[in-house]
Design a protein around this motif. Structure first.
Motif, PDB file in Angstrom:
ATOM      1  N   GLU A 271       0.830  -1.196   0.000  1.00 51.57           N
ATOM      2  CA  GLU A 271       0.000   0.000   0.000  1.00 51.57           C
ATOM      3  C   GLU A 271       0.866   1.247   0.000  1.00 51.57           C
ATOM      4  OE1 GLU A 271      -2.688   0.327   3.274  1.00 51.57           O
ATOM      5  OE2 GLU A 271      -3.756   2.011   2.372  1.00 51.57           O
ATOM      6  N   LEU A 272       0.503   2.219  -0.824  1.00 50.82           N
ATOM      7  CA  LEU A 272       1.193   3.503  -0.831  1.00 50.82           C
ATOM      8  C   LEU A 272       0.208   4.551  -0.368  1.00 50.82           C
ATOM      9  CD1 LEU A 272       3.043   3.437  -4.271  1.00 50.82           C
ATOM     10  CD2 LEU A 272       3.828   2.669  -2.053  1.00 50.82           C
ATOM     11  N   ARG A 273       0.630   5.396   0.571  1.00 51.43           N
ATOM     12  CA  ARG A 273      -0.254   6.466   1.037  1.00 51.43           C
ATOM     13  C   ARG A 273       0.439   7.796   0.827  1.00 51.43           C
ATOM     14  NH1 ARG A 273      -1.579   4.002   6.876  1.00 51.43           N
ATOM     15  NH2 ARG A 273      -2.392   1.990   6.176  1.00 51.43           N
ATOM     16  N   ASN A 274      -0.037   8.515  -0.183  1.00 51.81           N
ATOM     17  CA  ASN A 274       0.424   9.885  -0.361  1.00 51.81           C
ATOM     18  C   ASN A 274       1.950   9.977  -0.517  1.00 51.81           C
ATOM     19  OD1 ASN A 274      -0.292  12.474  -0.680  1.00 51.81           O
ATOM     20  ND2 ASN A 274      -0.407  12.972   1.504  1.00 51.81           N
ATOM     21  N   LEU A 275       2.513   9.127  -1.361  1.00 53.65           N
ATOM     22  CA  LEU A 275       3.964   9.103  -1.542  1.00 53.65           C
ATOM     23  C   LEU A 275       4.414  10.255  -2.441  1.00 53.65           C
ATOM     24  CD1 LEU A 275       6.747   7.711  -1.404  1.00 53.65           C
ATOM     25  CD2 LEU A 275       6.028   6.249  -3.281  1.00 53.65           C
TER      26      LEU A 275
ATOM     27  N   ALA B 196       2.119  12.733  -4.520  1.00 46.77           N
ATOM     28  CA  ALA B 196       0.980  12.163  -3.788  1.00 46.77           C
ATOM     29  C   ALA B 196       0.438  10.893  -4.440  1.00 46.77           C
ATOM     30  CB  ALA B 196      -0.139  13.207  -3.653  1.00 46.77           C
TER      31      ALA B 196
ATOM     32  N   SER C  36      -0.963   7.269  -4.327  1.00 49.81           N
ATOM     33  CA  SER C  36      -1.614   6.354  -3.397  1.00 49.81           C
ATOM     34  C   SER C  36      -2.266   5.221  -4.171  1.00 49.81           C
ATOM     35  CB  SER C  36      -2.699   7.069  -2.581  1.00 49.81           C
ATOM     36  OG  SER C  36      -2.149   8.109  -1.832  1.00 49.81           O
TER      37      SER C  36
ATOM     38  N   THR D 110       5.163   6.094   4.218  1.00 53.14           N
ATOM     39  CA  THR D 110       4.199   6.198   3.126  1.00 53.14           C
ATOM     40  C   THR D 110       4.032   4.865   2.413  1.00 53.14           C
ATOM     41  OG1 THR D 110       6.042   7.000   1.812  1.00 53.14           O
ATOM     42  CG2 THR D 110       4.504   8.655   2.633  1.00 53.14           C
TER      43      THR D 110
END
Lengths: 203, 249, 319
Positions: free
Chosen positions: B6-10, B23, B25, B64
């Motif tokens: 999972e990527l969050r706001n990279l 950003a 995600s 992230t």
């Protein structure tokens, strides 16, 4: 120097190839030491070393012509210095001794490098505790020799295909251009290799 | 279920100021195979380097990237590098050891494997990559396709949960591509494949993510996204030939 | 300049072996303590780079061709200690894979081409750089240093051959020095062109390294300085002057002189049939002195023609 002649036969199968790398290394260095230390007045000693090298060469199943080719390629380097010896008293004798010694040693080393994969030599170095930084440098160097040599070849061809006036100044500049480009590409590749090493957990 | 990746706001900016990721995600479920496409310079390769912490150079911000729910932090770095296997684009960069055995063994050795277990692991990884018995070969004597598969074996030997592949079929001839696809199909791990080879995406990935200028611009089922000619053209791509018949004439 | 086996006698092999081991060990420690982890792969790649660059021949006068040694080039790009490690790696691989340069002569070859060439060359480079900044200074310093380093390494090589009794100094010195004063021009030109090329495309790569703290650089200079001086005192000075043969003395003191093979030439300074050999040594020494000034001037002209005034300010700052 031609890369296709490099450890060309090191993957053959023969009694010599099957010997452990450490044994071959010690034997080869031993032969070289003997050749260098033998007094010039003992031709029998040289004959003995020559016989040992010849037996090993036959056992290795490497085509004899290959030894000839490699030797011819290396001979000018030795001759260049040995010729100077002629210009002194007793010069011819010195010249002859030096050439016999050199050629015996060259044959020994050609035999070693063509019966022992360099990766095995590296493992021996590791075992005898050569500093890891040096072993890593040697291993990476050996691995990327071929890649870089290819790159040089490609850049050279690309330049040649667009060079129309073979002037000396142009030749120098294009040679320098290739070398500086090669350095820049090598540093970039080193960065990518570092990333690849880290990706597999290098610590 | 926690996603495998999972990527969050990279976000990421190179030291020279170039904004590479803005950003980003998305989440990838366990066992899924997802394609990542986009024009050159879209940020695909930069993104991949983030997935096992090669970038950013300092891991001190808010996490992230999450692998199996575990955040990628300096403390978790080793564990995450083990879980995420990265296949780089140029096999010459990844194959840095003098023999195939040493190269495939490199990863497991870093994680403490040795002796017979190591040899077995290497043999198994080579078999799974379809190049059984290549242990003693030297990289410079291999073809491009063989090198690529040795690299794959090197990654598989680490037994990753998530496999991240950067252009796995570039520079391969049709047979090399076919063989590699067959190998990839056999691997049960979660896969994220960044590529320009849209036929590969059609064949292997039910879902695709489209990136451009560091952003995710589309994310959805492969067939419907790749058939959307306007979307494809807007982002430097084109509709693959195998989907031409999906187009309403 | 790769000395094959059979040209050096036992005492010279031992002496150069000890010098090379000491120098390489010192360099490895320096690099190991200072090299950031991410630059470890660069050492191997740089060695492969030097190897590949050495395969490119450049034309020297009279149909012969020379090739790059690359000591100064590497030292300017990576720093002197890293250059010693990189060039040693190149020589080791050349010796074991190509039989290019002997196994027992490896110490001598490492001393001449990895240590003297890069470290002494780098010292000269820094000295010139202190006086001339900018991109022009970079070109001038690297060209001049490369020429000096090539000649110096050749002189060391001659000293070892003479100490071994293979070739008499009075014969070898003029030949080797004169040839390498010519070859050095090629080395200087290529080194300067390559460094200028890299400095233009990627200025941060030139001397990037990890800039050492002030004290560390002195340790590096002092360590290598002592080593090179020792080598010159043992192997070159006895021939170049009327000093007693230092190496013979050391060999005798350590008690392995009797184990050394008989020198091939009993009296290296005996009567020569060639007329004027003694004066040839002096002529060569004078040529070297004049050559140094001429090469410096040539390097300055090269720097001026290569770097337009306007580009000079864009150069990496002098340190």
């Amino acid at each position: 120097m031609r890369l296709d002649l490099l450890d060309h036969h090191s993957r053959l199968d023969s009694p010599i190839h099957r010997l452990p790398a450490a044994v071959k290394l010690v034997a080869a260095v031993g032969l070289v030491v003997a050749t260098v230390l033998l007094p010039a007045s003992r031709p029998a000693g040289f004959a003995l070393v020559a016989a040992a090298v010849a037996v090993a060469a036959v056992l290795s199943r490497i085509p004899p012509a290959f030894f000839g080719k490699r030797l011819l390629l290396l001979e000018p380097l030795a001759l260049g210095v040995a010729v100077l010896a002629i210009f002194q008293p007793g010069g011819w004798r010195v010249f002859a001794t030096v050439m016999v010694r050199t050629n015996l040693c060259l044959l020994t080393m050609i035999l070693l490098s063509n019966t022992t994969p360099f990766a095995d030599v590296l493992r021996v170095l590791q075992r005898v505790r050569v500093p890891p930084l040096l072993v890593t440098t040697l291993a990476l160097m050996y691995r990327y020799l071929f890649v870089l040599a290819d790159e040089v070849g490609r850049m050279g061809r690309a330049r040649a295909s667009r060079t129309f006036s073979p002037q000396r100044g142009v030749a120098w500049r294009s040679l320098a251009g290739i070398v500086s480009q090669l350095f820049i590409r090598s540093t970039e590749r080193a960065e990518r290799i570092y990333a690849a090493m880290c990706a597999r957990g290098w610590q | 279920m926690t996603p495998a990746l999972e990527l969050r706001n990279l976000c990421f900016r190179y030291p020279d100021g170039t904004e590479a990721l803005r950003a980003v995600s998305f989440a990838v479920g366990e066992g899924d195979c997802v394609g990542l496409i986009g024009p050159n310079g879209a940020g695909k390769s930069t993104l991949m380097l983030h997935l096992n912490g090669i970038l950013p150079e300092r891991l001190d911000g808010e996490p992230t990237v999450f692998v199996g729910g575990r955040p990628l932090t300096a403390a978790n770095l080793t564990a995450i590098r083990r879980d995420v296997g990265l296949l780089f684009q140029d096999p010459d960069d990844q194959l840095f050891c003098p023999t195939v055995f040493e190269d495939v063994a490199f990863g497991p050795q870093q994680f403490g494997l040795g002796g017979d277990a190591l040899a077995a692991r290497v043999g198994d990884a080579l078999a799974r990559a379809g190049i059984r018995g290549y242990e003693k070969r030297q990289p410079h004597h291999l073809s491009h396709g063989q090198k690529r598969r040795v690299c794959l074996a090197g990654v598989l030997a680490c037994e990753p949960r998530v496999l991240v592949l950067d252009e796995p079929t570039s520079d391969l001839d049709p047979r090399g591509k076919r063989e590699l696809k067959a190998v990839l199909r056999q691997i049960p791990a979660t896969k994220l494949i960044a590529t320009h080879d849209l036929e590969l995406v059609v064949e292997l990935c039910p879902r695709v993510i489209v990136m451009d200028e560091g952003r995710v611009v589309a994310d959805g089922p492969t067939l419907s996204l790749l058939s959307d000619e306007a979307l494809m053209l807007a982002h430097g791509l084109e509709k693959p030939h195998s989907l031409q018949h999906h187009h309403p004439h | 300049m790769h000395i094959p086996d059979g040209f050096l006698d036992a005492k010279t092999v031992v002496a150069t072996g000890a010098l090379a081991t000491g120098g390489l060990g010192f360099a490895l420690r320096q690099v190991g303590a200072r090299l950031p982890r991410r630059r470890v792969p660069l050492m191997g790649l740089a060695a492969a780079f030097v190897f590949a660059a050495q395969m490119l021949n450049f034309p020297v006068a009279g149909g012969t061709s020379g090739h790059l040694v690359g000591g100064v080039l590497t030292a300017v790009l990576l720093g002197p200690s890293a250059a010693v490690v990189v060039l040693s790696a190149v020589l080791i691989v050349q010796c074991f894979l190509f039989a290019d340069g002997g196994v027992l002569a490896l110490g001598a070859n490492i001393f001449n081409m990895a240590i003297v060439n890069s470290v002494a060359g780098y010292g000269i480079y820094r000295a010139v750089r202190r006086l001339f900044g900018g991109l022009r200074g970079l070109v001038l310093a690297s060209a001049f240093a490369a020429w000096c380093a090539t000649v110096l390494a050749a002189v060391c090589c001659t000293g070892q051959l003479a100490s071994s009794g293979t070739v008499a100094w009075v014969v070898a010195f003029p030949a080797m020095a004169n040839v390498h004063m010519l070859i050095g021009l090629g080395e200087a030109l290529i080194t300067a062109l390559v460094i200028a090329g890299v400095a233009r495309a990627r200025p941060e790569l030139v001397e990037e390294g990890a800039p050492p703290r002030v004290g560390e650089r002195y340790v590096e200079f002092a360590g290598f300085g002592v080593l090179v001086a020792l080598g010159l005192a043992l192997l070159v000075a006895p021939h170049a002057s009327s000093l007693p043969d230092g190496l013979e003395k050391v060999a005798a003191a350590l008690g392995f002189e009797h184990k050394a093979a008989q020198p091939l030439v009993a009296a290296p300074f005996g009567d020569y049939h060639l007329p004027g050999v003694k004066s040839a040594v002096w002529a060569t020494a004078w040529a070297g002195a004049i050559g140094t000034v001429v090469v410096f001037a040539l390097a300055w002209l090269l720097a001026r023609s290569l770097v337009p005034k306007s580009r000079d300010d864009a150069a990496p700052p002098r340190r």
